[in-house]
Design a protein around this motif. Structure first.
Motif, mmCIF file in Angstrom:
data_model
loop_
_atom_site.group_PDB
_atom_site.id
_atom_site.type_symbol
_atom_site.label_atom_id
_atom_site.label_comp_id
_atom_site.label_asym_id
_atom_site.label_seq_id
_atom_site.Cartn_x
_atom_site.Cartn_y
_atom_site.Cartn_z
ATOM 1 N N PRO A 1 -10.974 19.733 69.554
ATOM 2 C CA PRO A 1 -12.010 20.172 70.491
ATOM 3 C C PRO A 1 -13.378 19.635 70.084
ATOM 4 N N ARG A 2 -14.074 19.113 71.069
ATOM 5 C CA ARG A 2 -15.418 18.594 70.867
ATOM 6 C C ARG A 2 -16.240 18.963 72.089
ATOM 7 N N PRO A 3 -17.567 18.990 71.940
ATOM 8 C CA PRO A 3 -18.389 19.241 73.124
ATOM 9 C C PRO A 3 -18.062 18.228 74.225
ATOM 10 N N ILE A 4 -17.978 18.705 75.445
ATOM 11 C CA ILE A 4 -17.651 17.856 76.587
ATOM 12 C C ILE A 4 -18.926 17.163 77.063
ATOM 13 N N LYS A 5 -18.862 15.836 77.198
ATOM 14 C CA LYS A 5 -20.047 15.061 77.566
ATOM 15 C C LYS A 5 -19.878 14.242 78.835
ATOM 16 N N ALA B 1 -12.059 16.540 82.376
ATOM 17 C CA ALA B 1 -10.717 16.494 82.962
ATOM 18 C C ALA B 1 -9.639 16.581 81.880
ATOM 19 N N ALA B 2 -9.868 15.936 80.751
ATOM 20 C CA ALA B 2 -8.895 15.970 79.660
ATOM 21 C C ALA B 2 -8.766 17.374 79.076
ATOM 22 N N VAL B 3 -9.891 18.055 78.890
ATOM 23 C CA VAL B 3 -9.851 19.418 78.370
ATOM 24 C C VAL B 3 -9.198 20.346 79.395
ATOM 25 N N GLN B 4 -9.532 20.166 80.659
ATOM 26 C CA GLN B 4 -8.938 20.993 81.711
ATOM 27 C C GLN B 4 -7.419 20.788 81.763
ATOM 28 N N MET C 1 -14.305 28.036 76.199
ATOM 29 C CA MET C 1 -15.737 28.057 75.864
ATOM 30 C C MET C 1 -16.376 26.686 76.067
ATOM 31 N N LEU C 2 -15.645 25.638 75.710
ATOM 32 C CA LEU C 2 -16.177 24.280 75.905
ATOM 33 C C LEU C 2 -16.369 23.984 77.390
ATOM 34 N N ILE C 3 -15.399 24.378 78.198
ATOM 35 C CA ILE C 3 -15.496 24.171 79.644
ATOM 36 C C ILE C 3 -16.643 24.989 80.217
ATOM 37 N N GLU C 4 -16.745 26.233 79.798
ATOM 38 C CA GLU C 4 -17.821 27.101 80.294
ATOM 39 C C GLU C 4 -19.195 26.509 79.989
ATOM 40 N N ARG C 5 -19.358 25.994 78.794
ATOM 41 C CA ARG C 5 -20.644 25.399 78.421
ATOM 42 C C ARG C 5 -20.941 24.155 79.249
ATOM 43 N N TYR C 6 -19.947 23.306 79.411
ATOM 44 C CA TYR C 6 -20.142 22.090 80.208
ATOM 45 C C TYR C 6 -20.516 22.441 81.638
ATOM 46 N N GLU C 7 -19.794 23.385 82.218
ATOM 47 C CA GLU C 7 -20.084 23.766 83.602
ATOM 48 C C GLU C 7 -21.468 24.401 83.728
ATOM 49 N N ALA C 8 -21.864 25.184 82.764
ATOM 50 C CA ALA C 8 -23.188 25.814 82.799
ATOM 51 C C ALA C 8 -24.290 24.761 82.729
ATOM 52 N N ASP C 9 -24.055 23.713 81.954
ATOM 53 C CA ASP C 9 -25.051 22.649 81.801
ATOM 54 C C ASP C 9 -25.070 21.695 82.993
ATOM 55 N N HIS C 10 -23.922 21.505 83.637
ATOM 56 C CA HIS C 10 -23.828 20.486 84.691
ATOM 57 C C HIS C 10 -23.737 21.048 86.101
ATOM 58 N N ASP C 11 -23.278 22.250 86.249
ATOM 59 C CA ASP C 11 -23.169 22.887 87.558
ATOM 60 C C ASP C 11 -23.711 24.309 87.483
#
Length: 78
Positions: free
Chosen positions: A18-22, A28-31, A56-66
């Motif tokens: 697991p790494r921060p999603i960028k 898509a890979a994490v999902q 948690m990684l998905i939640e953070r990415y979505e919060a930052d991007h959507d």
């Protein structure tokens, strides 16, 4: 994911670290990993912990991007 066995937490981490999603591709890979775990049904404690981390990684990415816009008053009612 390690198929046919109950993977331990470290095996899951090694198979898909697991790494921060960028990017959308990483998202898509994490999902896809999340979907594979959810589709499995009953999870071990280690799989549940790993799923939680990916969530948690998905939640953070979505919060930052959507980000969800803050609605108030009439806009909230609509």
């Amino acid at each position: 994911m390690i198929s046919g066995t109950d993977a331990t937490y470290m095996e899951l981490i090694q198979a898909f670290p697991p790494r921060p999603i960028k990017s959308e591709a990483e998202y898509a890979a994490v999902q896809a990993r999340v979907d594979a775990l959810v589709d499995k049904g009953e999870l071990t404690a280690d799989e549940g912990d790993y799923l939680s981390l990916l969530g948690m990684l998905i939640e953070r990415y979505e919060a930052d991007h959507d980000p969800i816009p803050e609605l108030r008053g009439v806009a909230l009612v609509k």
